[in-house]
Design an enzyme around this catalytic site. Sequence first.
Site, PDB file in Angstrom:
ATOM      1  NE  ARG A  85      -9.982  38.925 -43.102  1.00 53.78           N
ATOM      2  CZ  ARG A  85     -10.793  38.626 -42.278  1.00 53.78           C
ATOM      3  NH1 ARG A  85     -12.098  37.934 -42.731  1.00 53.78           N
ATOM      4  NH2 ARG A  85     -10.896  38.895 -40.899  1.00 53.78           N
ATOM      5  CB  ALA A 115      -0.122  42.832 -43.643  1.00 52.75           C
ATOM      6  CB  THR A 116      -2.084  43.279 -48.759  1.00 53.79           C
ATOM      7  OG1 THR A 116      -1.201  44.331 -48.684  1.00 53.79           O
ATOM      8  CG2 THR A 116      -3.264  43.685 -49.804  1.00 53.79           C
ATOM      9  CB  VAL A 119      -3.337  37.672 -45.535  1.00 56.80           C
ATOM     10  CG1 VAL A 119      -3.894  36.632 -44.723  1.00 56.80           C
ATOM     11  CG2 VAL A 119      -1.988  38.070 -45.365  1.00 56.80           C
ATOM     12  CG  ASP A 145      -7.786  34.981 -37.965  1.00 57.12           C
ATOM     13  OD1 ASP A 145      -8.826  35.581 -38.647  1.00 57.12           O
ATOM     14  OD2 ASP A 145      -6.763  35.260 -38.590  1.00 57.12           O
ATOM     15  CB  THR A 146      -3.914  32.275 -33.613  1.00 52.57           C
ATOM     16  OG1 THR A 146      -4.335  31.497 -34.562  1.00 52.57           O
ATOM     17  CG2 THR A 146      -3.221  31.844 -32.199  1.00 52.57           C
ATOM     18  CB  ALA A 147      -3.996  37.484 -31.391  1.00 48.52           C
ATOM     19  NE  ARG A 148      -9.608  39.961 -34.749  1.00 49.73           N
ATOM     20  CZ  ARG A 148      -9.548  40.415 -35.884  1.00 49.73           C
ATOM     21  NH1 ARG A 148      -9.724  39.553 -36.881  1.00 49.73           N
ATOM     22  NH2 ARG A 148      -9.128  41.508 -36.298  1.00 49.73           N
ATOM     23  CG  HIS A 165      -0.741  27.222 -24.694  1.00 48.43           C
ATOM     24  ND1 HIS A 165       0.356  28.021 -25.151  1.00 48.43           N
ATOM     25  CD2 HIS A 165      -0.591  26.987 -23.248  1.00 48.43           C
ATOM     26  CE1 HIS A 165       0.815  28.268 -23.685  1.00 48.43           C
ATOM     27  NE2 HIS A 165       0.260  27.772 -22.906  1.00 48.43           N
ATOM     28  CG  HIS A 172      -6.823  36.533 -42.335  1.00 45.46           C
ATOM     29  ND1 HIS A 172      -7.348  36.724 -40.738  1.00 45.46           N
ATOM     30  CD2 HIS A 172      -6.534  37.764 -42.779  1.00 45.46           C
ATOM     31  CE1 HIS A 172      -7.468  37.889 -40.608  1.00 45.46           C
ATOM     32  NE2 HIS A 172      -7.170  38.611 -41.753  1.00 45.46           N
TER      33      HIS A 172
HETATM   34  N1  LIG Z   1      -3.722  40.318 -42.343  1.00 43.27           N
HETATM   35  C1  LIG Z   1      -4.273  40.867 -41.572  1.00 43.27           C
HETATM   36  O1  LIG Z   1      -4.756  40.161 -40.593  1.00 43.27           O
HETATM   37  C2  LIG Z   1      -5.110  42.370 -41.884  1.00 43.27           C
HETATM   38  C3  LIG Z   1      -4.879  42.683 -43.066  1.00 43.27           C
HETATM   39  N2  LIG Z   1      -5.522  43.993 -43.437  1.00 43.27           N
HETATM   40  C4  LIG Z   1      -5.465  44.487 -45.017  1.00 43.27           C
HETATM   41  O2  LIG Z   1      -4.135  45.365 -44.956  1.00 43.27           O
HETATM   42  C5  LIG Z   1      -4.189  46.025 -45.962  1.00 43.27           C
HETATM   43  C6  LIG Z   1      -3.900  47.462 -45.500  1.00 43.27           C
HETATM   44  O3  LIG Z   1      -4.964  47.993 -44.883  1.00 43.27           O
HETATM   45  P1  LIG Z   1      -5.023  49.364 -44.343  1.00 43.27           P
HETATM   46  O4  LIG Z   1      -3.747  49.730 -44.022  1.00 43.27           O
HETATM   47  O5  LIG Z   1      -6.296  49.626 -43.277  1.00 43.27           O
HETATM   48  O6  LIG Z   1      -5.504  50.429 -45.624  1.00 43.27           O
HETATM   49  P2  LIG Z   1      -5.147  51.900 -45.809  1.00 43.27           P
HETATM   50  O7  LIG Z   1      -5.897  52.315 -47.098  1.00 43.27           O
HETATM   51  O8  LIG Z   1      -5.262  52.601 -44.634  1.00 43.27           O
HETATM   52  O9  LIG Z   1      -3.499  51.832 -46.403  1.00 43.27           O
HETATM   53  C7  LIG Z   1      -3.063  51.093 -47.284  1.00 43.27           C
HETATM   54  C8  LIG Z   1      -2.016  51.877 -47.995  1.00 43.27           C
HETATM   55  O10 LIG Z   1      -1.530  51.244 -49.218  1.00 43.27           O
HETATM   56  C9  LIG Z   1      -1.204  52.406 -50.094  1.00 43.27           C
HETATM   57  N3  LIG Z   1      -1.100  51.819 -51.587  1.00 43.27           N
HETATM   58  C10 LIG Z   1      -2.037  51.350 -52.223  1.00 43.27           C
HETATM   59  N4  LIG Z   1      -1.681  50.990 -53.598  1.00 43.27           N
HETATM   60  C11 LIG Z   1      -0.335  51.378 -53.445  1.00 43.27           C
HETATM   61  C12 LIG Z   1       0.805  51.061 -54.558  1.00 43.27           C
HETATM   62  N5  LIG Z   1       0.697  50.475 -55.698  1.00 43.27           N
HETATM   63  N6  LIG Z   1       1.964  51.298 -54.099  1.00 43.27           N
HETATM   64  C13 LIG Z   1       2.370  51.918 -52.751  1.00 43.27           C
HETATM   65  N7  LIG Z   1       1.331  52.110 -51.963  1.00 43.27           N
HETATM   66  C14 LIG Z   1       0.132  51.723 -52.220  1.00 43.27           C
HETATM   67  C15 LIG Z   1      -2.089  53.705 -49.969  1.00 43.27           C
HETATM   68  O11 LIG Z   1      -1.688  54.666 -50.405  1.00 43.27           O
HETATM   69  C16 LIG Z   1      -2.492  53.300 -48.563  1.00 43.27           C
HETATM   70  O12 LIG Z   1      -1.440  54.353 -47.741  1.00 43.27           O
HETATM   71  C17 LIG Z   1      -5.875  45.761 -46.566  1.00 43.27           C
HETATM   72  O13 LIG Z   1      -5.593  45.042 -47.611  1.00 43.27           O
HETATM   73  C18 LIG Z   1      -6.453  45.235 -45.495  1.00 43.27           C
HETATM   74  O14 LIG Z   1      -7.532  44.479 -45.967  1.00 43.27           O
HETATM   75  C19 LIG Z   1      -6.087  44.738 -42.407  1.00 43.27           C
HETATM   76  C20 LIG Z   1      -6.173  44.365 -41.078  1.00 43.27           C
HETATM   77  C21 LIG Z   1      -5.800  42.871 -40.871  1.00 43.27           C
HETATM   78  C1  LIG Z   2      -9.384  43.279 -41.424  1.00 39.30           C
HETATM   79  C2  LIG Z   2      -8.743  41.884 -41.216  1.00 39.30           C
HETATM   80  O1  LIG Z   2      -8.315  41.018 -42.123  1.00 39.30           O
HETATM   81  C3  LIG Z   2      -8.997  41.592 -39.833  1.00 39.30           C
HETATM   82  O2  LIG Z   2      -9.157  42.429 -39.157  1.00 39.30           O
HETATM   83  O3  LIG Z   2      -9.165  40.413 -39.551  1.00 39.30           O
END
Ligand SMILES: NC(=O)C1=CN([C@@H]2O[C@H](COP(=O)(O)OP(=O)(O)OC[C@H]3O[C@@H](n4cnc5c(N)ncnc54)[C@H](O)[C@@H]3O)[C@@H](O)[C@H]2O)C=CC1
Ligand SMILES: CC(=O)C(=O)O
Length: 310
Positions: A85, A115-116, A119, A145-148, A165, A172
């Site tokens: 990440r 979420a990005t 994170v 991760d907590t859910a997992r 719990h 993350h």
């Molecule tokens: N926090 C968490 O637990 C998790 C976080 N993620 C993260 O979430 C993020 C998104 O993952 P996905 O949805 O799978 O990716 P994805 O590639 O399917 O979607 C990302 C979207 O962001 C848009 N985008 C990119 N730059 C942009 C901008 N400047 N303005 C507007 N839109 C923009 C793209 O067009 C795309 O539709 C990633 O960073 C990923 O690592 C993923 C899974 C779990």
């Molecule tokens: C991609 C990510 O951050 C997750 O699934 O934990």
Amino acid sequence: MKIGIVGAGMVGSAAGYAIALKGTASKVVFVDYNADLARAQAEDIAHAVPFASSTAVMAGDYSDLEGAGVVILAAGVGQKPGESRLELLTRNAEVFRQIIGKVLDAAPDAILLVATNPVDIMTQIATRLSGLPPSRVIGSGTILDTARFRHLIGEHLGVSPRSVHAYVLGEHGDSEVLCWSSARAGALSVKDFAAQMRVPLTEGAKARIDDGVRNAAYTIINGKGATWYGIGAGLERLVRAIARDEQTVLSVSIVAPKVEGVKDVALSIPRIVGAQGVVADLFPELDDGEHEALGASARLLKETLDALEY
Ligand SMILES: NC(=O)C1=CN([C@@H]2O[C@H](COP(=O)(O)OP(=O)(O)OC[C@H]3O[C@@H](n4cnc5c(N)ncnc54)[C@H](O)[C@@H]3O)[C@@H](O)[C@H]2O)C=CC1
Ligand SMILES: CC(=O)C(=O)O
């Protein structure tokens, strides 16, 4: 409550789908620089609504975020197989530089849900760029991760994960800390529960669960390219806690003044979440090893942020 979702990819759309199915919001607005994708996701999800709720789902521009109570930030790149990440940081920091100002121009009173990835650091960047108080810029952190962790403990013990719990703290990511010392099932420590159920929680079993939690994303990304259902449900859970002012304890990431001696660092600990965002931090009792691991996680996050010029 109106919810904005910036980034209509797998994570953003899974969150929107979960929100629409549960009827958590009155309206969901998708924004993405790929406007065709945002429109397609909104239309597809809107077709699920008649089976479930009355949430209005649409796509729009940043100006359509006006009046949103929460804006989910899921824009940016995800990991390729084998990528960590933290390796996404430079690219996604640039994305946040482009979008945060536009979100706040339209929805200055919104709580931001990040979420990005990575994170925790993206939450810290969003806090700085927005100028909002940390309580209103919440990273999904270790909610997933907590859910997992709860899922795998529940599977081992033969009990519903809803009766488990247990929390994952810190990053993350690879340095996260599974908090075994305070993990409980029902009213028992997981160790006592396991003994009564005759499924001993051996060091081997704990190591398997640790590996399953810590490496879940890598395994799923190898199999299907990305993860989205778990985080989509986690984001819906966070939106629900805010929209209904639940005062619910969730492991989320915000910038904290000090964790294990590290100042101004965003990482997860259990926190109370309600209509105002995060209203309190809850520091669980940790054993020496967990304290040490949480400190190492905090230092890694802080050093990684400090090395980034932005
Ligand atoms: N926090 C968490 O637990 C998790 C976080 N993620 C993260 O979430 C993020 C998104 O993952 P996905 O949805 O799978 O990716 P994805 O590639 O399917 O979607 C990302 C979207 O962001 C848009 N985008 C990119 N730059 C942009 C901008 N400047 N303005 C507007 N839109 C923009 C793209 O067009 C795309 O539709 C990633 O960073 C990923 O690592 C993923 C899974 C779990
Ligand atoms: C991609 C990510 O951050 C997750 O699934 O934990």
